[in-house]
Motif scaffolding. Sequence first.
Motif, PDB file in Angstrom:
ATOM      1  N   TYR A   1       0.858  -1.185   0.000  1.00  0.00           N
ATOM      2  CA  TYR A   1       0.000   0.000   0.000  1.00  0.00           C
ATOM      3  C   TYR A   1       0.891   1.231   0.000  1.00  0.00           C
ATOM      4  CZ  TYR A   1      -3.460   3.413   1.542  1.00  0.00           C
ATOM      5  OH  TYR A   1      -4.278   4.509   1.629  1.00  0.00           O
ATOM      6  N   TYR A   2       0.458   2.261  -0.730  1.00  0.00           N
ATOM      7  CA  TYR A   2       1.277   3.467  -0.864  1.00  0.00           C
ATOM      8  C   TYR A   2       0.433   4.726  -0.666  1.00  0.00           C
ATOM      9  CZ  TYR A   2       4.468   0.177  -3.051  1.00  0.00           C
ATOM     10  OH  TYR A   2       5.285  -0.893  -3.302  1.00  0.00           O
ATOM     11  N   ALA A   3       1.063   5.732  -0.073  1.00  0.00           N
ATOM     12  CA  ALA A   3       0.445   7.046  -0.024  1.00  0.00           C
ATOM     13  C   ALA A   3       0.495   7.676  -1.409  1.00  0.00           C
ATOM     14  CB  ALA A   3       1.180   7.928   0.978  1.00  0.00           C
ATOM     15  N   ASP A   4      -0.424   8.580  -1.667  1.00  0.00           N
ATOM     16  CA  ASP A   4      -0.487   9.227  -2.977  1.00  0.00           C
ATOM     17  C   ASP A   4       0.825   9.946  -3.314  1.00  0.00           C
ATOM     18  OD1 ASP A   4      -4.000  10.246  -2.706  1.00  0.00           O
ATOM     19  OD2 ASP A   4      -3.053   8.344  -3.289  1.00  0.00           O
ATOM     20  N   SER A   5       1.491  10.458  -2.301  1.00  0.00           N
ATOM     21  CA  SER A   5       2.695  11.250  -2.526  1.00  0.00           C
ATOM     22  C   SER A   5       3.858  10.435  -3.098  1.00  0.00           C
ATOM     23  CB  SER A   5       3.136  11.916  -1.226  1.00  0.00           C
ATOM     24  OG  SER A   5       3.367  10.944  -0.219  1.00  0.00           O
ATOM     25  N   VAL A   6       3.806   9.115  -2.954  1.00  0.00           N
ATOM     26  CA  VAL A   6       4.911   8.280  -3.439  1.00  0.00           C
ATOM     27  C   VAL A   6       4.453   7.211  -4.424  1.00  0.00           C
ATOM     28  CG1 VAL A   6       6.166   8.662  -1.293  1.00  0.00           C
ATOM     29  CG2 VAL A   6       4.784   6.580  -1.573  1.00  0.00           C
ATOM     30  N   GLN A   7       3.142   7.106  -4.643  1.00  0.00           N
ATOM     31  CA  GLN A   7       2.604   6.099  -5.546  1.00  0.00           C
ATOM     32  C   GLN A   7       3.269   6.208  -6.916  1.00  0.00           C
ATOM     33  OE1 GLN A   7      -0.085   3.735  -4.930  1.00  0.00           O
ATOM     34  NE2 GLN A   7       0.660   2.960  -6.883  1.00  0.00           N
ATOM     35  N   GLY A   8       3.749   5.100  -7.431  1.00  0.00           N
ATOM     36  CA  GLY A   8       4.375   5.082  -8.751  1.00  0.00           C
ATOM     37  C   GLY A   8       5.864   5.385  -8.734  1.00  0.00           C
ATOM     38  N   ARG A   9       6.378   5.887  -7.621  1.00  0.00           N
ATOM     39  CA  ARG A   9       7.804   6.204  -7.521  1.00  0.00           C
ATOM     40  C   ARG A   9       8.531   5.292  -6.527  1.00  0.00           C
ATOM     41  NH1 ARG A   9       9.533  10.962  -5.548  1.00  0.00           N
ATOM     42  NH2 ARG A   9       7.710  11.248  -4.184  1.00  0.00           N
ATOM     43  N   PHE A  10       7.858   4.901  -5.476  1.00  0.00           N
ATOM     44  CA  PHE A  10       8.450   4.069  -4.429  1.00  0.00           C
ATOM     45  C   PHE A  10       7.878   2.654  -4.510  1.00  0.00           C
ATOM     46  CE2 PHE A  10       9.462   7.610  -1.095  1.00  0.00           C
ATOM     47  CZ  PHE A  10      10.121   8.336  -2.077  1.00  0.00           C
ATOM     48  N   ALA A  11       8.690   1.678  -4.077  1.00  0.00           N
ATOM     49  CA  ALA A  11       8.236   0.298  -4.038  1.00  0.00           C
ATOM     50  C   ALA A  11       8.749  -0.364  -2.762  1.00  0.00           C
ATOM     51  CB  ALA A  11       8.717  -0.467  -5.260  1.00  0.00           C
ATOM     52  N   ILE A  12       7.836  -1.007  -2.053  1.00  0.00           N
ATOM     53  CA  ILE A  12       8.191  -1.724  -0.825  1.00  0.00           C
ATOM     54  C   ILE A  12       8.265  -3.218  -1.143  1.00  0.00           C
ATOM     55  CG2 ILE A  12       5.795  -1.984  -0.048  1.00  0.00           C
ATOM     56  CD1 ILE A  12       6.802  -1.520   2.821  1.00  0.00           C
ATOM     57  N   SER A  13       9.217  -3.903  -0.528  1.00  0.00           N
ATOM     58  CA  SER A  13       9.354  -5.340  -0.739  1.00  0.00           C
ATOM     59  C   SER A  13       9.915  -5.975   0.521  1.00  0.00           C
ATOM     60  CB  SER A  13      10.257  -5.625  -1.940  1.00  0.00           C
ATOM     61  OG  SER A  13      11.561  -5.123  -1.717  1.00  0.00           O
TER      62      SER A  13
END
Length: 125
Positions: free
Chosen positions: A59-71
């Motif tokens: 799950y991502y906040a809008d501010s980082v969606q598409g730029r950050f990836a958690i794994s």
Amino acid sequence: QVQLLESGGVLVQPGGSLRLSCAVFGSTVVHYNIGWFRHSPGKEREGISCISSSDGHTYYADSVQGRFAISRDNAKNTVYLEMNSLKPEDTAVYYCAAAEWYVTRTLNRDLYIYWGQGTQVTVSS
């Protein structure tokens, strides 16, 4: 006692990439939902991403969606945050935190019970 240790924060130029690590000690990473938060001066601590213990849902906040990836690497007991297309406004201290397995898909910081000490990310030319 569960302990979290972040690493990987450095100075990076705008548009650059960076990977943060969150090592979990005292338990296994699959027993907890792990979230990444950040805090910059004058702002509230912001939840930016989390990964579920059960199914690995992210799950991502809008501010980082598409730029950050958690794994998550279960063998290394570590959660990562891959950050791309970094902007000066991404400058902050980044923290990872752990919530009980039944606390899923939330970036409500009050529900996270274990916190790391943070790692500084600075985005500047």
